[in-house]
Scaffold this motif. Structure first.
Motif, PDB file in Angstrom:
ATOM      1  N   GLN A  47     -18.349 -65.877   8.013  1.00 39.84           N
ATOM      2  CA  GLN A  47     -17.517 -67.062   8.238  1.00 39.84           C
ATOM      3  C   GLN A  47     -17.049 -67.169   9.684  1.00 39.84           C
ATOM      4  OE1 GLN A  47     -14.231 -67.198   5.490  1.00 39.84           O
ATOM      5  NE2 GLN A  47     -15.549 -67.021   3.679  1.00 39.84           N
ATOM      6  N   PHE A  48     -16.705 -66.038  10.278  1.00 39.14           N
ATOM      7  CA  PHE A  48     -16.130 -66.055  11.621  1.00 39.14           C
ATOM      8  C   PHE A  48     -17.118 -65.589  12.688  1.00 39.14           C
ATOM      9  CE2 PHE A  48     -12.436 -66.049   8.873  1.00 39.14           C
ATOM     10  CZ  PHE A  48     -11.600 -66.942   9.501  1.00 39.14           C
ATOM     11  N   GLN A  49     -18.374 -65.420  12.278  1.00 39.16           N
ATOM     12  CA  GLN A  49     -19.443 -65.049  13.217  1.00 39.16           C
ATOM     13  C   GLN A  49     -19.046 -63.835  14.065  1.00 39.16           C
ATOM     14  OE1 GLN A  49     -20.298 -68.705  15.378  1.00 39.16           O
ATOM     15  NE2 GLN A  49     -21.696 -69.396  13.778  1.00 39.16           N
ATOM     16  N   CYS A  50     -18.635 -62.800  13.357  1.00 41.57           N
ATOM     17  CA  CYS A  50     -18.287 -61.549  14.019  1.00 41.57           C
ATOM     18  C   CYS A  50     -19.019 -60.409  13.321  1.00 41.57           C
ATOM     19  CB  CYS A  50     -16.772 -61.319  13.982  1.00 41.57           C
ATOM     20  SG  CYS A  50     -16.085 -61.101  12.322  1.00 41.57           S
ATOM     21  N   SER A  51     -18.920 -59.216  13.868  1.00 36.96           N
ATOM     22  CA  SER A  51     -19.587 -58.063  13.269  1.00 36.96           C
ATOM     23  C   SER A  51     -18.850 -57.613  12.017  1.00 36.96           C
ATOM     24  CB  SER A  51     -19.647 -56.915  14.266  1.00 36.96           C
ATOM     25  OG  SER A  51     -18.355 -56.389  14.491  1.00 36.96           O
ATOM     26  N   ILE A  52     -19.527 -56.879  11.168  1.00 35.42           N
ATOM     27  CA  ILE A  52     -18.901 -56.308   9.979  1.00 35.42           C
ATOM     28  C   ILE A  52     -17.795 -55.350  10.385  1.00 35.42           C
ATOM     29  CG2 ILE A  52     -19.306 -54.756   8.025  1.00 35.42           C
ATOM     30  CD1 ILE A  52     -22.020 -56.074   7.656  1.00 35.42           C
ATOM     31  N   SER A  53     -17.999 -54.625  11.480  1.00 30.09           N
ATOM     32  CA  SER A  53     -16.972 -53.698  11.968  1.00 30.09           C
ATOM     33  C   SER A  53     -15.691 -54.446  12.332  1.00 30.09           C
ATOM     34  CB  SER A  53     -17.482 -52.933  13.188  1.00 30.09           C
ATOM     35  OG  SER A  53     -18.576 -52.129  12.859  1.00 30.09           O
ATOM     36  N   THR A  54     -15.839 -55.600  12.984  1.00 30.09           N
ATOM     37  CA  THR A  54     -14.667 -56.393  13.353  1.00 30.09           C
ATOM     38  C   THR A  54     -13.939 -56.883  12.109  1.00 30.09           C
ATOM     39  OG1 THR A  54     -15.670 -57.104  15.425  1.00 30.09           O
ATOM     40  CG2 THR A  54     -13.897 -58.467  14.566  1.00 30.09           C
ATOM     41  N   ALA A  55     -14.679 -57.392  11.131  1.00 30.93           N
ATOM     42  CA  ALA A  55     -14.061 -57.882   9.895  1.00 30.93           C
ATOM     43  C   ALA A  55     -13.337 -56.754   9.163  1.00 30.93           C
ATOM     44  CB  ALA A  55     -15.131 -58.497   8.997  1.00 30.93           C
ATOM     45  N   LEU A  56     -13.960 -55.587   9.100  1.00 26.69           N
ATOM     46  CA  LEU A  56     -13.330 -54.456   8.423  1.00 26.69           C
ATOM     47  C   LEU A  56     -12.061 -54.024   9.144  1.00 26.69           C
ATOM     48  CD1 LEU A  56     -13.405 -52.335   6.209  1.00 26.69           C
ATOM     49  CD2 LEU A  56     -14.866 -50.925   7.688  1.00 26.69           C
ATOM     50  N   ARG A  57     -12.088 -53.975  10.472  1.00 30.10           N
ATOM     51  CA  ARG A  57     -10.892 -53.596  11.234  1.00 30.10           C
ATOM     52  C   ARG A  57      -9.757 -54.596  10.993  1.00 30.10           C
ATOM     53  NH1 ARG A  57     -11.384 -50.607  16.109  1.00 30.10           N
ATOM     54  NH2 ARG A  57      -9.114 -50.679  16.098  1.00 30.10           N
ATOM     55  N   ALA A  58     -10.102 -55.885  10.895  1.00 30.53           N
ATOM     56  CA  ALA A  58      -9.073 -56.896  10.636  1.00 30.53           C
ATOM     57  C   ALA A  58      -8.418 -56.660   9.278  1.00 30.53           C
ATOM     58  CB  ALA A  58      -9.685 -58.294  10.691  1.00 30.53           C
ATOM     59  N   TYR A  59      -9.223 -56.390   8.260  1.00 32.28           N
ATOM     60  CA  TYR A  59      -8.665 -56.116   6.933  1.00 32.28           C
ATOM     61  C   TYR A  59      -7.829 -54.841   6.937  1.00 32.28           C
ATOM     62  CZ  TYR A  59     -11.106 -59.769   4.263  1.00 32.28           C
ATOM     63  OH  TYR A  59     -11.522 -60.966   3.742  1.00 32.28           O
ATOM     64  N   GLU A  60      -8.294 -53.816   7.629  1.00 31.96           N
ATOM     65  CA  GLU A  60      -7.537 -52.565   7.698  1.00 31.96           C
ATOM     66  C   GLU A  60      -6.186 -52.782   8.372  1.00 31.96           C
ATOM     67  OE1 GLU A  60     -10.248 -50.047   9.768  1.00 31.96           O
ATOM     68  OE2 GLU A  60     -11.169 -49.249   7.923  1.00 31.96           O
ATOM     69  N   HIS A  61      -6.171 -53.630   9.406  1.00 29.30           N
ATOM     70  CA  HIS A  61      -4.921 -53.935  10.097  1.00 29.30           C
ATOM     71  C   HIS A  61      -3.949 -54.657   9.166  1.00 29.30           C
ATOM     72  CE1 HIS A  61      -2.142 -55.137  13.240  1.00 29.30           C
ATOM     73  NE2 HIS A  61      -2.312 -56.404  12.911  1.00 29.30           N
ATOM     74  N   LEU A  62      -4.410 -55.664   8.438  1.00 29.76           N
ATOM     75  CA  LEU A  62      -3.547 -56.403   7.519  1.00 29.76           C
ATOM     76  C   LEU A  62      -3.079 -55.517   6.371  1.00 29.76           C
ATOM     77  CD1 LEU A  62      -5.491 -59.794   7.375  1.00 29.76           C
ATOM     78  CD2 LEU A  62      -3.343 -59.336   8.560  1.00 29.76           C
ATOM     79  N   GLU A  63      -3.932 -54.602   5.947  1.00 31.11           N
ATOM     80  CA  GLU A  63      -3.530 -53.672   4.890  1.00 31.11           C
ATOM     81  C   GLU A  63      -2.441 -52.737   5.396  1.00 31.11           C
ATOM     82  OE1 GLU A  63      -5.722 -51.020   1.447  1.00 31.11           O
ATOM     83  OE2 GLU A  63      -6.664 -51.141   3.422  1.00 31.11           O
ATOM     84  N   ALA A  64      -2.563 -52.292   6.655  1.00 31.71           N
ATOM     85  CA  ALA A  64      -1.542 -51.418   7.238  1.00 31.71           C
ATOM     86  C   ALA A  64      -0.196 -52.130   7.340  1.00 31.71           C
ATOM     87  CB  ALA A  64      -1.980 -50.932   8.622  1.00 31.71           C
ATOM     88  N   LEU A  65      -0.219 -53.451   7.547  1.00 32.61           N
ATOM     89  CA  LEU A  65       1.016 -54.226   7.628  1.00 32.61           C
ATOM     90  C   LEU A  65       1.599 -54.543   6.251  1.00 32.61           C
ATOM     91  CD1 LEU A  65       0.192 -56.792  10.465  1.00 32.61           C
ATOM     92  CD2 LEU A  65       1.540 -54.700  10.634  1.00 32.61           C
ATOM     93  N   GLY A  66       0.867 -54.179   5.185  1.00 32.20           N
ATOM     94  CA  GLY A  66       1.367 -54.437   3.845  1.00 32.20           C
ATOM     95  C   GLY A  66       1.126 -55.861   3.368  1.00 32.20           C
ATOM     96  N   LEU A  67       0.279 -56.606   4.073  1.00 29.61           N
ATOM     97  CA  LEU A  67       0.035 -58.008   3.706  1.00 29.61           C
ATOM     98  C   LEU A  67      -1.076 -58.155   2.676  1.00 29.61           C
ATOM     99  CD1 LEU A  67       0.355 -59.692   7.215  1.00 29.61           C
ATOM    100  CD2 LEU A  67       2.070 -59.553   5.406  1.00 29.61           C
ATOM    101  N   ILE A  68      -2.057 -57.263   2.689  1.00 23.53           N
ATOM    102  CA  ILE A  68      -3.135 -57.292   1.717  1.00 23.53           C
ATOM    103  C   ILE A  68      -3.323 -55.893   1.149  1.00 23.53           C
ATOM    104  CG2 ILE A  68      -4.278 -59.171   2.980  1.00 23.53           C
ATOM    105  CD1 ILE A  68      -6.393 -57.159   3.888  1.00 23.53           C
ATOM    106  N   GLY A  69      -4.034 -55.809   0.042  1.00 26.11           N
ATOM    107  CA  GLY A  69      -4.344 -54.518  -0.562  1.00 26.11           C
ATOM    108  C   GLY A  69      -5.743 -54.537  -1.122  1.00 26.11           C
ATOM    109  N   SER A  70      -6.350 -53.365  -1.235  1.00 21.44           N
ATOM    110  CA  SER A  70      -7.709 -53.270  -1.771  1.00 21.44           C
ATOM    111  C   SER A  70      -7.675 -52.749  -3.199  1.00 21.44           C
ATOM    112  CB  SER A  70      -8.563 -52.344  -0.899  1.00 21.44           C
ATOM    113  OG  SER A  70      -7.998 -51.047  -0.831  1.00 21.44           O
ATOM    114  N   ARG A  71      -8.581 -53.239  -4.012  1.00 24.35           N
ATOM    115  CA  ARG A  71      -8.730 -52.771  -5.380  1.00 24.35           C
ATOM    116  C   ARG A  71     -10.137 -52.206  -5.535  1.00 24.35           C
ATOM    117  NH1 ARG A  71      -6.350 -58.177  -8.447  1.00 24.35           N
ATOM    118  NH2 ARG A  71      -4.349 -58.274  -7.297  1.00 24.35           N
TER     119      ARG A  71
END
Length: 489
Positions: A47-71
């Motif tokens: 969707q954002f035309q970025c690498s998988i590594s970039t997308a994963l880092r973004a999710y990890e950052h939001l998870e660290a902030l407590g905004l999202i969680g993984s199941r």
């Protein structure tokens, strides 16, 4: 946390940080609601035309902030509390110049929280587990063995030249024009601030400070016999430049002392455009600005926060910082940067304490030369973001309804607003009796505001004992609320 930890990939920080910020804005605006499933990492990258590594880092950052969680085997979801978490509210400040908070109160709190055996939720210092202890230990042994004469003798003000060169290089990378000769090494940032305040003011002068702010800075103002004008510090965006402009017109202000990169205690971050405007307002009025930037390296988005000094075109900002929050509080190694005042600051440093300790200067210089500092910062930022988010989750779960917490964008302290019936000083006393040290909010205001706030240190390794301490603190707060409600019925 390993002292040589590094990021999960070599993605440029601003790529994943920008993506995370866009997703965070959607969460807070309601575009993404609690419980919504997020795109897979691969879908997000497409969707954002970025690498998988970039997308994963973004999710990890939001998870660290407590905004999202993984199941497991399901993906990432918006956390139930992420969109609904209330922020502590800014408090209306008195229009008249406030009296400074009693130093006796500060001494009482410090004496209490310094008792051995208390859970250290009070002091804003990182635990050794967050610091590169193994590397610093190895370098220290080598220095004593290889350079005993230099390590054990004076390094006169302005301090070790090689270290000042390294600090200047880091400042230039942060957008601040600096040279080694503009820097004076001090015993922590607090000595640097004291030198600046003493040089720029006289007893009876007026100092502009944010509210809330670190209580030791208020003690500096009291020690120098200064009046204080407070400007409200928003828990997210810092001070409002227009309010500063109004105060400058209304009061005769002799100097300003502000910390706008992850303020202690709120963790707020002033936007760059507002920083530029603030520096221009004070500069146009001829008011020198002392910048306290000890948390600037600890932004959760992976980027170094822009110093106010970077917008200083007239050399009126005196920049103060230290390695206390990133390498070691106990080394007491800080500095002040000012081209205009460098000679006077070096002279005052010499007359105040002769020299900063030699061994810490040599130690930090060699550590910086080794190239591990950036790896350490990446690991520390990530660990702190996770810890702050975890603290916030437990506080919101265990404390009584009506409690709100900040969403710090960096640093490692959490500002908690309690229901109005809970007195923070009483909670502080009861917590100490139960073996828990906290900082009551009253300490952070010259006017004695924030009677229903507390500050928590989140730079601690997560253990069952720590979690139990937070749960006990929430139970104490709930009990106080019930008693207060019963008394008022």
């Amino acid at each position: 946390m390993p002292d040589d930890s590094s990021g999960t990939d070599q993605v440029l920080p601003h790529r994943y940080a920008d993506l995370a910020q866009r997703l965070e804005s959607q969460i807070h605006s309601g575009g993404l609601r609690a419980g919504d499933r997020l795109p897979s990492v691969r879908e997000l990258a497409g969707q954002f035309q970025c690498s998988i590594s970039t997308a994963l880092r973004a999710y990890e950052h939001l998870e660290a902030l407590g905004l999202i969680g993984s199941r497991p085997r399901s993906g990432y979801y918006v956390q139930a509390q992420a969109a609904t978490r209330e922020l502590p509210q800014a408090i209306a400040l008195p229009q008249s110049q406030p009296s400074l908070i009693s130093s006796d109160l500060v001494s009482t709190v410090i004496d209490t929280v310094s008792r051995p055996g208390l859970m250290p939720l009070s002091y804003a210092t990182p635990a050794p587990e967050f610091l590169p202890a193994a590397s610093l230990n190895r370098i220290t042994r080598n220095l004593i063995k290889q350079q005993p004469a230099q390590a054990l003798s004076y390094l006169m003000s302005p301090g070790l030249e090689r270290l000042r060169q390294q600090i200047a290089a880091r400042m230039n990378a942060a957008g601040v024009e600096a040279a080694a000769e503009d820097i004076v090494i001090t015993n922590g940032a607090l000595e640097a601030i004291n030198l600046c305040v003493r040089m720029l003011t006289r007893p009876g002068d007026t100092l502009l400070m944010e509210s809330p702010t670190y209580y030791s800075l208020l003690q500096v103002a009291e020690e120098h016999g200064l009046r204080v004008v407070e400007v409200a510090n928003d828990p997210t965006r810092g001070v409002d430049p227009e309010e500063v402009r109004r105060l400058v017109r209304r009061h005769r202000i002799d100097a300003a002392l502000l910390a706008q990169n992850f303020n202690n205690p709120t963790g707020s971050l002033m936007p760059d455009a507002a920083k530029r405007e603030l520096v221009q307002i004070l500069g146009s009025a001829g008011i020198p600005l002392i910048e306290d930037d000890v948390y600037g390296e600890l932004g959760f988005n992976g980027q170094r926060a822009t110093p106010l000094k970077s917008f200083d075109t007239d050399d009126r900002v005196l920049y103060c910082s230290s390695f206390s929050k990133t390498l070691s509080p106990g080394m007491r190694l800080g500095w002040v940067l000012s081209r205009r005042h460098r000679r006077e600051l070096a002279r005052r440093k010499f007359t105040a304490s002769c020299a900063a300790a030699s061994l810490p200067q040599l130690l930090v210089s060699r550590y910086l030369d080794g190239g591990g500092y950036e790896r350490h910062l990446r690991g520390m930022r990530s660990a702190l973001a996770r810890s702050v988010a975890r603290f916030a989750d437990v506080v919101l779960r265990e404390f009584p309804a009506g409690t709100s917490v900040t969403r710090p964008q960096g640093g490692f302290v959490l500002w908690v607003q309690l229901p109005d019936r809970i007195d923070a000083m009483e909670l502080f006393a009861q917590a100490a009796q139960g073996g828990i040290a906290i900082s009551p909010g009253t300490l952070f205001s010259a006017a004695g505001q924030y009677q229903h706030h507390i500050r928590l240190n989140c730079a601690l390794p997560w253990t069952p004992k720590l979690e139990q301490a937070l749960c006990s603190l929430g139970w104490l707060a709930a009990r106080m609320l019930r008693k207060s409600a019963a008394a008022g019925a």
